[in-house]
Design an enzyme around this catalytic site. Structure first.
Site, PDB file in Angstrom:
ATOM      1  N   CYS A  25       1.202   9.467   4.974  1.00 58.88           N
ATOM      2  CA  CYS A  25       0.999   8.057   5.283  1.00 58.88           C
ATOM      3  C   CYS A  25       1.566   7.770   6.663  1.00 58.88           C
ATOM      4  O   CYS A  25       2.780   7.854   6.883  1.00 58.88           O
ATOM      5  CB  CYS A  25       1.666   7.149   4.257  1.00 58.88           C
ATOM      6  SG  CYS A  25       1.425   5.406   4.674  1.00 58.88           S
ATOM      7  N   SER A  64       0.825  -1.202   0.000  1.00 62.76           N
ATOM      8  CA  SER A  64       0.000   0.000   0.000  1.00 62.76           C
ATOM      9  C   SER A  64       0.862   1.257   0.000  1.00 62.76           C
ATOM     10  O   SER A  64       0.485   2.269  -0.591  1.00 62.76           O
ATOM     11  CB  SER A  64      -0.965   0.002   1.188  1.00 62.76           C
ATOM     12  OG  SER A  64      -0.266  -0.016   2.408  1.00 62.76           O
ATOM     13  N   GLU A  65       2.035   1.188   0.631  1.00 59.13           N
ATOM     14  CA  GLU A  65       2.945   2.343   0.604  1.00 59.13           C
ATOM     15  C   GLU A  65       4.403   1.888   0.546  1.00 59.13           C
ATOM     16  O   GLU A  65       4.788   0.893   1.168  1.00 59.13           O
ATOM     17  CB  GLU A  65       2.792   3.218   1.852  1.00 59.13           C
ATOM     18  CG  GLU A  65       1.393   3.719   2.126  1.00 59.13           C
ATOM     19  CD  GLU A  65       0.920   4.800   1.192  1.00 59.13           C
ATOM     20  OE1 GLU A  65       1.764   5.374   0.464  1.00 59.13           O
ATOM     21  OE2 GLU A  65      -0.287   5.080   1.190  1.00 59.13           O
ATOM     22  N   THR A  66       5.199   2.647  -0.197  1.00 57.57           N
ATOM     23  CA  THR A  66       6.650   2.552  -0.137  1.00 57.57           C
ATOM     24  C   THR A  66       7.166   3.922   0.273  1.00 57.57           C
ATOM     25  O   THR A  66       6.800   4.940  -0.322  1.00 57.57           O
ATOM     26  CB  THR A  66       7.243   2.137  -1.493  1.00 57.57           C
ATOM     27  OG1 THR A  66       6.782   0.819  -1.823  1.00 57.57           O
ATOM     28  CG2 THR A  66       8.758   2.124  -1.441  1.00 57.57           C
TER      29      THR A  66
END
Length: 288
Positions: A79, A45-47
């Site tokens: 995030c 979902s996130e890097t």
């Protein structure tokens, strides 16, 4: 070219639960398009990309770094879980000894500190405002069918829609709700919603005693059908539930399949501390 990369499960103390984020340590500037290519490759979902602000900076000694976050499809302004993961890499892998780390981001300066076995994030607190049902009725129906809605709010700063389910429902109803988030894209025609929060008041007398509220979070508009545990959504949920419950200290649980716990403390400066645990599950290098 090699870039150190780590996978960290955030808002959990157990591997393979909570919310996984990839974290890259950038010794040098990266070509702009490579950020997105790496995030797409990692398919989490996130890097997160931690970068040095000055050439003399050191991941083990410096206290201030740049930080950016990318989903598999685009860059996002905030995030929480990937910030937690980034702080974990600096604190636990790089052995950074600073009491507080500062990240320069699209959402301003964010700070992270260690508190026993948790990492505490200092995040913006986002207010919500009443939302007219008719404007988003099709989206809500796509998400929860004919379930009873107790309250409906919108956060203009984050473009998140908060849907509070009736207090008559139990946690299991939220957990077992079958959602086809892909359908949200055609159901949301206003262009104003980029994230959908479903939330439910905690049950102080049941078997899950101790949680003030529950939630699930969906963001197909940015390439994330369901996010397992979402710090940025709790920057919205915190203001809403603090107002509803008359509390500044709360314990929250996000009821995704992986699940995760967040400790919340509203500050006097209009921000919120969100604390969570982490588990580091992968260490390696990107090679290209």
């Amino acid at each position: 070219m090699q870039i150190p990369i780590f996978t960290v499960d955030a808002f959990t103390s157990r591997s393979f639960s909570g919310n996984p984020a990839a974290v890259c340590l950038l010794e040098n500037d990266l070509n702009e398009d490579l950020h997105q290519k790496i995030a797409t490759e990692m398919n989490l979902s996130e890097t997160a990309f931690i970068r040095k602000l000055h050439s003399v900076d050191d991941f083990t000694k410096s206290s201030c770094f740049g930080l950016r976050w990318f989903t598999p499809t685009n860059e996002v302004p905030l995030c929480g879980h990937a910030t937690l993961a980034a702080a974990a890499v600096l604190f636990h892998i790089q052995k950074n000894k600073n009491a507080v780390l500062t990240f320069v981001t699209l959402s301003g300066e964010l700070k992270a500190r260690q508190a026993e076995d948790h990492i505490v994030l200092d995040l913006p607190l986002y207010l919500t405002y009443p939302q007219v049902f008719q404007e988003v009725g099709e989206l809500i129906k796509a998400a929860i069918g004919d379930m009873i809605v107790q309250d409906l709010r919108y956060s203009p700063d984050t473009k998140k829609l908060l849907v509070r389910l009736s207090d008559t429902y139990e946690r299991s109803v939220l957990e077992e709700l079958q959602v086809s988030a892909q359908d949200f894209l055609s159901a949301e025609k206003t262009g104003k919603v980029k994230g959908l929060i479903l939330t439910l008041k905690g049950d102080s007398s049941g078997k899950h005693k101790g949680y003030d509220f529950y939630s699930r979070y969906f963001a197909p508009w940015i390439g994330v059908l369901e996010d397992p545990v979402t710090g940025s959504a709790h920057a919205v949920l915190s203001s809403y539930w603090s107002e509803q419950l008359g509390k500044k200290e709360m314990l929250a649980f996000q009821c995704s399949h992986r699940g995760g716990e967040l400790k919340i403390s509203l500050r006097n400066d209009g921000r919120v501390d969100i604390a969570g645990q982490i588990a580091i599950v992968l260490k390696g290098n990107l090679t290209f």
